[in-house]
Design a protein around this motif. Structure first.
Motif, short mmCIF file in Angstrom:
data_model
loop_
_atom_site.label_atom_id
_atom_site.label_comp_id
_atom_site.label_asym_id
_atom_site.label_seq_id
_atom_site.Cartn_x
_atom_site.Cartn_y
_atom_site.Cartn_z
N TYR A 1 6.47 7.03 -55.03
CA TYR A 1 6.00 7.38 -56.37
C TYR A 1 7.10 7.25 -57.42
O TYR A 1 6.87 6.78 -58.52
CB TYR A 1 5.48 8.83 -56.39
CG TYR A 1 4.32 9.09 -55.49
CD1 TYR A 1 3.32 8.13 -55.29
CD2 TYR A 1 4.18 10.31 -54.84
CE1 TYR A 1 2.24 8.38 -54.46
CE2 TYR A 1 3.09 10.57 -54.02
CZ TYR A 1 2.13 9.60 -53.83
OH TYR A 1 1.06 9.85 -53.00
N ASP B 1 3.95 0.55 -60.20
CA ASP B 1 3.49 1.68 -59.40
C ASP B 1 4.51 2.81 -59.27
O ASP B 1 4.30 3.75 -58.50
CB ASP B 1 3.11 1.21 -57.99
CG ASP B 1 4.28 0.55 -57.27
OD1 ASP B 1 5.31 0.26 -57.93
OD2 ASP B 1 4.17 0.32 -56.05
N LYS B 2 5.60 2.74 -60.01
CA LYS B 2 6.62 3.78 -59.87
C LYS B 2 7.59 3.76 -61.06
O LYS B 2 7.64 2.76 -61.81
CB LYS B 2 7.41 3.59 -58.57
CG LYS B 2 8.31 2.37 -58.57
CD LYS B 2 9.09 2.22 -57.27
CE LYS B 2 8.20 1.88 -56.12
NZ LYS B 2 7.60 0.52 -56.21
N GLU C 1 4.42 10.23 -50.82
CA GLU C 1 3.28 11.08 -50.50
C GLU C 1 3.61 12.09 -49.41
O GLU C 1 2.95 13.13 -49.29
CB GLU C 1 2.10 10.21 -50.08
CG GLU C 1 2.41 9.28 -48.91
CD GLU C 1 1.31 8.28 -48.65
OE1 GLU C 1 0.18 8.50 -49.15
OE2 GLU C 1 1.56 7.28 -47.97
#
Length: 206
Positions: free
Chosen positions: A36, A116-117, A139
């Protein structure tokens, strides 16, 4: 290929942090988990870098000699881009903020945006309690790679320590380079790639 190079030659730019046990393990974490965000820091006290040497007289203290924490700590940029590729957008603020008697930048903070990050990078010359870590938020929780302690800290509290000599990364890198010459491994740090990393270190942000 860059000017004045042989098209048939093999040109590799050294990047020793890539060959530490810590980064080898972090690379597995990145490959096996949904990431993340990432936070990387290299904080150390410039006057302690070279014992019995006046820090004010070395290149690091002088911008016109190529000094500055953004360049000196380019290894952080290198391994982040090695793990994640180059960002779609990047932001950097740097300058001289501490009591140190230098004219180069002693603080440099980056934010890198990917699809995505997000990645945060903190570099400084004035940290009295030296730190060189990378935190990977996934996650499953947070993984921490600690280059000074030579260990990985896992989300479940497990700590994996590596009993390697200081020369391990240099030997590993040399072995990899020799494999490149023999055609047994690919060159993951070409001149072209390294120039792109250097552009970020010099503040040429997209």
């Amino acid at each position: 290929m860059c000017k004045k190079t042989n098209d048939n030659g093999i040109y590799y730019v050294a990047a020793p942090l890539r060959y530490t046990k810590v980064l080898e393990s972090i690379k597995r974490v990145v490959n096996e988990n949904k990431v993340y965000s990432v936070r990387s820091i290299c904080s150390s006290y410039l006057p302690d870098w070279r014992p019995n040497v006046d820090y004010r007289n070395i290149y690091s203290a002088h911008k016109d000699q190529g000094g500055g924490v953004s360049i000196d700590c380019i290894h952080e940029l290198d391994y982040l881009f090695h793990l994640f590729g180059f960002p779609s957008n990047a932001y950097n603020v740097r300058g001289k903020y501490s009591h140190l008697e230098i004219d180069s930048d002693d603080l440099s903070i980056y934010i890198f945006k990917y699809d995505d990050k997000l990645i945060e990078l903190h570099l400084d010359y004035f940290g009295k309690n030296k730190e060189r870590t990378v935190e990977i938020y996934t996650e499953k929780g947070r993984f921490i790679g600690d280059f000074y302690r030579n260990e990985i800290r896992y989300p479940n509290g497990k700590i994996e320590s590596f009993d390697t000599s200081p020369n391990y990364m240099y030997i590993k890198e040399l072995e990899t380079f020799l494999d490149m010459i023999d055609g047994n491994s690919i060159n993951e740090n070409s001149i072209e790639h390294s120039i792109e990393v250097l552009r970020f270190a010099e503040g040429e942000i997209k």
